[in-house]
Design an enzyme around this catalytic site. Structure first.
Site, PDB file in Angstrom:
ATOM      1  N   CYS A   5     -13.403 -36.953  -8.533  1.00 44.80           N
ATOM      2  CA  CYS A   5     -12.389 -37.835  -8.223  1.00 44.80           C
ATOM      3  C   CYS A   5     -12.085 -38.681  -9.689  1.00 44.80           C
ATOM      4  CB  CYS A   5     -12.796 -38.826  -7.191  1.00 44.80           C
ATOM      5  SG  CYS A   5     -13.371 -38.113  -5.507  1.00 44.80           S
ATOM      6  N   ASP A 367      -9.482 -16.448 -18.116  1.00 41.23           N
ATOM      7  CA  ASP A 367      -9.411 -17.836 -17.263  1.00 41.23           C
ATOM      8  C   ASP A 367     -10.442 -18.795 -17.787  1.00 41.23           C
ATOM      9  OD1 ASP A 367      -8.209 -19.656 -15.722  1.00 41.23           O
ATOM     10  OD2 ASP A 367      -8.599 -18.372 -13.890  1.00 41.23           O
ATOM     11  N   ASP A 368     -10.085 -19.961 -17.530  1.00 40.71           N
ATOM     12  CA  ASP A 368     -11.343 -20.903 -17.573  1.00 40.71           C
ATOM     13  C   ASP A 368     -12.376 -20.734 -16.987  1.00 40.71           C
ATOM     14  OD1 ASP A 368     -10.486 -21.757 -15.155  1.00 40.71           O
ATOM     15  OD2 ASP A 368      -8.944 -23.416 -16.087  1.00 40.71           O
TER      16      ASP A 368
END
Length: 384
Positions: A5, A367-368
């Site tokens: 968050c 990709d990461d």
């Protein structure tokens, strides 16, 4: 990611309204969560908090004139972008609102507003709930609200003592911003440093954010730094700023997904921008796992592109970033944040456009990370 968050805290020592700064900050950190947004503003005249939080993106939650409509002006404000981990994320939208942050809790004529980035495992959270005072009425089933009540009900002669006592024994990930009914702002990072938390001075106050990109539209920012593991910063309404190591830092357990995937590429990760961290990872990957010259290297957009560029630069060849393109005309919502498997797959189907030039190529995809693996599986299906 289970507990990503964004939090923000803004305070002005001159009495300037900082509510819009808080909104700008959570807007810049929308990459960390899109389940809902909100701010709490301290009204120094009434001694109460004014709260506005709604399910949706920041731009929808805070359209023009929202500050005036809900009288959200104040020199102390905290904010939050939610990515649902605990709480009613699978319930109807009206019930989801109860799980949005910040939380404003009141007890014995005292009150605080709290925003939390992290996750308290259920095996520990149940015990924390049981230790709350009898008759405590929780409005949600989130770990964040439990933390707020625990601090509010803790022993202590002042807010500093109540926060330290309230967090003592809490196990899990938490980076917190807390606004008090005395007009002070606190930022606290858990002893393992799992979630990020950044402090900065401003021209007339201070700010606390999850990542440095959240400071981008705030004027007069300087002297920014990451809080240490187990550290608390206490910013008083009259301008005092005090740092204190409230919990021992025995070891580091930072989340690896932060720099490789979650953080904005322009945010800082130590001495580097995140984009450079990813580039350096790509160069290291090429040294450990080189590939034959007849293989075409494609980075999966967006954060995979920086890693692929480092990979191909290290091998002295070109990357082919245009063979797979993310649809720039979509709204940019990150698919892993969608709450059901079906919704994530449906979004991914229309997320990428693949060039017909890939026909007959030997391809290496970079990709990461794997979060759920949905992106990779869908892309491989399209490519084949």
């Amino acid at each position: 990611p289970r507990d990503h968050c964004a939090v923000t805290g803004m305070i002005s020592f001159s009495g300037r309204d900082v509510s819009r700064d808080a909104i700008r900050s959570i807007y810049k950190q929308q990459n960390r969560g899109q389940g809902g947004s909100g701010i709490a503003v301290f009204d120094s005249f009434s001694g109460d908090f004014k709260l506005h939080k709604v399910v949706g993106l920041v731009s929808d939650v805070f359209p023009p004139n929202t500050v005036q409509k809900y009288s959200l002006s104040g020199s102390l404000s905290i904010g939050h972008d939610r990515y649902a981990t605990s709480g009613s994320k699978d319930k109807p939208e009206l019930e989801k609102v109860t799980c949005l942050q910040p939380y404003v809790v009141k007890h014995n004529r005292r009150s605080i507003a709290l925003a939390h980035n992290g996750n308290i495992p259920e095996r520990y959270l149940a015990e924390l709930r049981n230790r709350l005072l009898p008759g405590t009425k929780l409005q949600s089933d989130t770990d964040s609200e439990v933390i707020a009540w625990r601090i509010l009900q803790a022993e202590g002669e002042n807010w500093r003592e109540k926060i330290v006592n309230g967090l003592s024994g809490v196990k899990g990930a938490y980076s917190l911003v807390i606004a008090t009914d005395e007009g002070d702002l606190f930022g606290i990072k858990d002893p393992l440093g799992i979630r990020p938390l950044v402090f900065a001075r401003t021209s007339d106050g201070a700010a606390i954010v999850s990542e440095t990109h959240g400071l981008e539209d705030i004027k007069g920012v300087y002297d920014r730094r990451e809080l240490k593991n187990g550290e608390m910063v206490h910013i008083t309404s009259d301008g005092r700023i005090e740092f204190e190591q409230i919990f021992a830092n025995t070891r580091n357990a930072r989340c690896i997904v932060e720099p490789i995937y979650l953080r904005h590429p322009n945010s800082r990760e130590g001495d580097f921008e995140v984009s450079e961290v990813r580039y350096r990872m790509g160069k290291r990957l090429a040294r450990e796992f080189p590939v034959a010259e007849d293989v075409v290297v494609i980075g999966i957009p967006d954060s995979g592109l920086e890693i692929a560029k480092g990979y191909t630069d290290e091998l002295g060849r070109a990357s082919h970033s245009t063979l797979i393109i993310k649809d720039r005309y979509r709204d940019g919502i990150r698919s892993f944040i969608e709450e059901t498997h079906e919704a994530r797959l449906a979004m991914l189907k229309g997320k990428f456009s693949v060039s017909e030039r890939v026909a007959g190529m030997k391809i290496l995809l970079i990709d990461d990370s794997f979060i759920r693996g949905n992106t990779t599986s869908v892309l491989i299906e399209i490519l084949r």
